[in-house]
Design a protein around this motif. Structure first.
Motif, PDB file in Angstrom:
ATOM      1  N   TYR A  81       0.230  21.477  -3.603  1.00  0.00           N
ATOM      2  CA  TYR A  81      -0.199  20.168  -3.109  1.00  0.00           C
ATOM      3  C   TYR A  81       0.871  19.102  -3.344  1.00  0.00           C
ATOM      4  O   TYR A  81       1.176  18.328  -2.437  1.00  0.00           O
ATOM      5  N   THR A  82       1.441  19.039  -4.544  1.00  0.00           N
ATOM      6  CA  THR A  82       2.407  17.980  -4.840  1.00  0.00           C
ATOM      7  C   THR A  82       3.670  18.128  -3.982  1.00  0.00           C
ATOM      8  O   THR A  82       4.264  17.126  -3.592  1.00  0.00           O
ATOM      9  N   LYS A  83       4.062  19.344  -3.677  1.00  0.00           N
ATOM     10  CA  LYS A  83       5.204  19.552  -2.779  1.00  0.00           C
ATOM     11  C   LYS A  83       4.857  19.069  -1.369  1.00  0.00           C
ATOM     12  O   LYS A  83       5.649  18.376  -0.727  1.00  0.00           O
ATOM     13  N   TRP A  84       3.673  19.416  -0.890  1.00  0.00           N
ATOM     14  CA  TRP A  84       3.243  18.947   0.429  1.00  0.00           C
ATOM     15  C   TRP A  84       3.183  17.422   0.451  1.00  0.00           C
ATOM     16  O   TRP A  84       3.659  16.790   1.383  1.00  0.00           O
ATOM     17  N   TYR A  85       2.617  16.828  -0.609  1.00  0.00           N
ATOM     18  CA  TYR A  85       2.454  15.382  -0.676  1.00  0.00           C
ATOM     19  C   TYR A  85       3.810  14.676  -0.623  1.00  0.00           C
ATOM     20  O   TYR A  85       3.985  13.709   0.126  1.00  0.00           O
ATOM     21  N   SER A  86       4.778  15.159  -1.380  1.00  0.00           N
ATOM     22  CA  SER A  86       6.127  14.568  -1.351  1.00  0.00           C
ATOM     23  C   SER A  86       6.734  14.676   0.038  1.00  0.00           C
ATOM     24  O   SER A  86       7.379  13.730   0.518  1.00  0.00           O
ATOM     25  N   GLY A  87       6.520  15.801   0.703  1.00  0.00           N
ATOM     26  CA  GLY A  87       7.010  15.968   2.066  1.00  0.00           C
ATOM     27  C   GLY A  87       6.325  15.023   3.038  1.00  0.00           C
ATOM     28  O   GLY A  87       6.951  14.488   3.963  1.00  0.00           O
ATOM     29  N   MET A  88       5.029  14.781   2.825  1.00  0.00           N
ATOM     30  CA  MET A  88       4.284  13.851   3.663  1.00  0.00           C
ATOM     31  C   MET A  88       4.868  12.453   3.533  1.00  0.00           C
ATOM     32  O   MET A  88       5.064  11.749   4.528  1.00  0.00           O
ATOM     33  N   LEU A  89       5.179  12.049   2.294  1.00  0.00           N
ATOM     34  CA  LEU A  89       5.744  10.718   2.080  1.00  0.00           C
ATOM     35  C   LEU A  89       7.076  10.540   2.811  1.00  0.00           C
ATOM     36  O   LEU A  89       7.379   9.444   3.293  1.00  0.00           O
ATOM     37  N   LYS A  90       7.845  11.601   2.912  1.00  0.00           N
ATOM     38  CA  LYS A  90       9.138  11.523   3.601  1.00  0.00           C
ATOM     39  C   LYS A  90       8.966  11.337   5.108  1.00  0.00           C
ATOM     40  O   LYS A  90       9.900  10.906   5.785  1.00  0.00           O
ATOM     41  N   GLN A  91       7.780  11.633   5.614  1.00  0.00           N
ATOM     42  CA  GLN A  91       7.538  11.518   7.046  1.00  0.00           C
ATOM     43  C   GLN A  91       7.041  10.137   7.475  1.00  0.00           C
ATOM     44  O   GLN A  91       7.134   9.790   8.647  1.00  0.00           O
ATOM     45  N   ILE A  92       6.508   9.352   6.543  1.00  0.00           N
ATOM     46  CA  ILE A  92       6.002   8.047   6.957  1.00  0.00           C
ATOM     47  C   ILE A  92       7.145   7.042   7.049  1.00  0.00           C
ATOM     48  O   ILE A  92       8.097   7.078   6.287  1.00  0.00           O
ATOM     49  N   LYS A  93       7.017   6.193   8.032  1.00  0.00           N
ATOM     50  CA  LYS A  93       8.041   5.180   8.276  1.00  0.00           C
ATOM     51  C   LYS A  93       7.762   3.922   7.462  1.00  0.00           C
ATOM     52  O   LYS A  93       6.730   3.805   6.810  1.00  0.00           O
TER      53      LYS A  93
ATOM     54  N   ARG B  57       0.820  -1.202   0.000  1.00  0.00           N
ATOM     55  CA  ARG B  57       0.000   0.000   0.000  1.00  0.00           C
ATOM     56  C   ARG B  57       0.861   1.261   0.000  1.00  0.00           C
ATOM     57  O   ARG B  57       0.475   2.277  -0.562  1.00  0.00           O
ATOM     58  N   GLN B  58       2.044   1.170   0.598  1.00  0.00           N
ATOM     59  CA  GLN B  58       2.962   2.296   0.490  1.00  0.00           C
ATOM     60  C   GLN B  58       3.375   2.504  -0.967  1.00  0.00           C
ATOM     61  O   GLN B  58       3.539   3.638  -1.412  1.00  0.00           O
ATOM     62  N   LYS B  59       3.502   1.429  -1.708  1.00  0.00           N
ATOM     63  CA  LYS B  59       3.821   1.563  -3.136  1.00  0.00           C
ATOM     64  C   LYS B  59       2.737   2.362  -3.845  1.00  0.00           C
ATOM     65  O   LYS B  59       3.028   3.147  -4.745  1.00  0.00           O
ATOM     66  N   LEU B  60       1.501   2.177  -3.426  1.00  0.00           N
ATOM     67  CA  LEU B  60       0.402   2.944  -3.999  1.00  0.00           C
ATOM     68  C   LEU B  60       0.601   4.436  -3.747  1.00  0.00           C
ATOM     69  O   LEU B  60       0.412   5.265  -4.637  1.00  0.00           O
ATOM     70  N   LEU B  61       1.011   4.792  -2.539  1.00  0.00           N
ATOM     71  CA  LEU B  61       1.248   6.196  -2.196  1.00  0.00           C
ATOM     72  C   LEU B  61       2.396   6.778  -3.010  1.00  0.00           C
ATOM     73  O   LEU B  61       2.314   7.913  -3.491  1.00  0.00           O
ATOM     74  N   PHE B  62       3.464   6.007  -3.178  1.00  0.00           N
ATOM     75  CA  PHE B  62       4.597   6.490  -3.976  1.00  0.00           C
ATOM     76  C   PHE B  62       4.241   6.536  -5.459  1.00  0.00           C
ATOM     77  O   PHE B  62       4.759   7.366  -6.201  1.00  0.00           O
ATOM     78  N   MET B  63       3.339   5.648  -5.883  1.00  0.00           N
ATOM     79  CA  MET B  63       2.864   5.689  -7.258  1.00  0.00           C
ATOM     80  C   MET B  63       2.127   7.004  -7.515  1.00  0.00           C
ATOM     81  O   MET B  63       2.278   7.611  -8.579  1.00  0.00           O
ATOM     82  N   ALA B  64       1.351   7.475  -6.547  1.00  0.00           N
ATOM     83  CA  ALA B  64       0.654   8.762  -6.699  1.00  0.00           C
ATOM     84  C   ALA B  64       1.661   9.892  -6.897  1.00  0.00           C
ATOM     85  O   ALA B  64       1.446  10.782  -7.724  1.00  0.00           O
ATOM     86  N   GLU B  65       2.754   9.843  -6.155  1.00  0.00           N
ATOM     87  CA  GLU B  65       3.798  10.856  -6.323  1.00  0.00           C
ATOM     88  C   GLU B  65       4.365  10.791  -7.745  1.00  0.00           C
ATOM     89  O   GLU B  65       4.608  11.826  -8.378  1.00  0.00           O
ATOM     90  N   GLU B  66       4.573   9.602  -8.255  1.00  0.00           N
ATOM     91  CA  GLU B  66       5.073   9.439  -9.626  1.00  0.00           C
ATOM     92  C   GLU B  66       4.063   9.997 -10.630  1.00  0.00           C
ATOM     93  O   GLU B  66       4.454  10.648 -11.605  1.00  0.00           O
ATOM     94  N   LEU B  67       2.789   9.780 -10.394  1.00  0.00           N
ATOM     95  CA  LEU B  67       1.763  10.337 -11.277  1.00  0.00           C
ATOM     96  C   LEU B  67       1.797  11.860 -11.247  1.00  0.00           C
ATOM     97  O   LEU B  67       1.640  12.504 -12.290  1.00  0.00           O
TER      98      LEU B  67
END
Length: 152
Positions: A101-113, A10-20
Motif C-alpha cells: 500500500y505505501t509503495k502504491w500511495y507514494s506512486g499515486m502522489l507522484k501522479q497528482i499535479k 490539502r496536498q500537504k495533508l496527502l504528503f503528510m500521510a506519506e511521511e507518517l
C-alpha cells in the motif's frame, strides 16, 4: 489577485500521510472524497481494519485557522509530528508495515499535479479500479478488481 491555498494546503495533508508511512505508520489508509456539491474535498485517515478514523481534512482546516488565503507554513515533517501529537490514540492503531500500500500511495502522489486532488468517490459516484482527480485524470488503484473505497 489573492492566491487561494485550499488545494496546496490539502496536498500537504496527502504528503503528510506519506511521511507518517515512512515513520512506521504503514497501516494508515487515506480515503479522499468529494462533497455532494463537488466543491469541497474531504479526506479521512483510517487504520487497516477500518475500526478507527480521523477526518483529516477537518484537521488540516484547523491548521489554516479557517483562512484559505493563508499557506500553511509548517513543513510536512512538522505537520506529521503535530498530527501524531494531537491524534496519538488513533495513530497508534496505524503502526506497522504495509509495503504494498505505501509503495502504491507514494506512486499515486507522484501522479497528482500541482493544483489537483485525488478522490476515491463522491456521494453520487464510485469508480472501480481507479481514483479520479479534480482535474479529471485517473489513477489506478492498488487492486483494480475490488470496488471498496480503499481499493486495497
Amino acid at each position: 489577485m489573492e492566491k487561494n491555498f485550499y488545494i496546496p494546503n490539502r496536498q500537504k495533508l496527502l504528503f503528510m500521510a506519506e511521511e507518517l508511512h515512512k515513520q512506521g505508520f504503514g497501516n494508515l489508509t487515506v480515503i479522499p472524497s468529494l462533497a455532494p456539491s463537488g466543491i469541497h474535498w474531504r479526506c479521512s485517515f483510517t487504520d487497516e481494519n477500518q475500526k478507527n478514523d480521523v477526518i483529516s481534512s477537518n484537521w488540516i482546516t484547523d491548521q489554516e485557522n479557517q483562512d484559505l488565503k493563508k499557506e500553511i507554513k509548517k513543513t510536512i515533517q512538522e505537520l506529521a509530528d503535530l498530527f501524531i501529537k494531537e491524534n496519538f490514540e488513533f495513530i497508534t492503531c496505524c503502526k506497522g508495515r504495509n509495503e504494498e500500500y505505501t509503495k502504491w500511495y507514494s506512486g499515486m502522489l507522484k501522479q497528482i499535479k500541482e493544483h489537483e486532488l485525488p478522490y476515491a468517490f463522491g456521494d453520487y459516484e464510485m469508480q472501480k479500479g481507479f481514483w479520479r482527480t479534480t482535474s479529471g485524470n485517473e489513477i489506478k488503484t492498488l487492486n483494480p478488481d475490488r470496488s471498496d473505497i480503499h481499493n486495497r
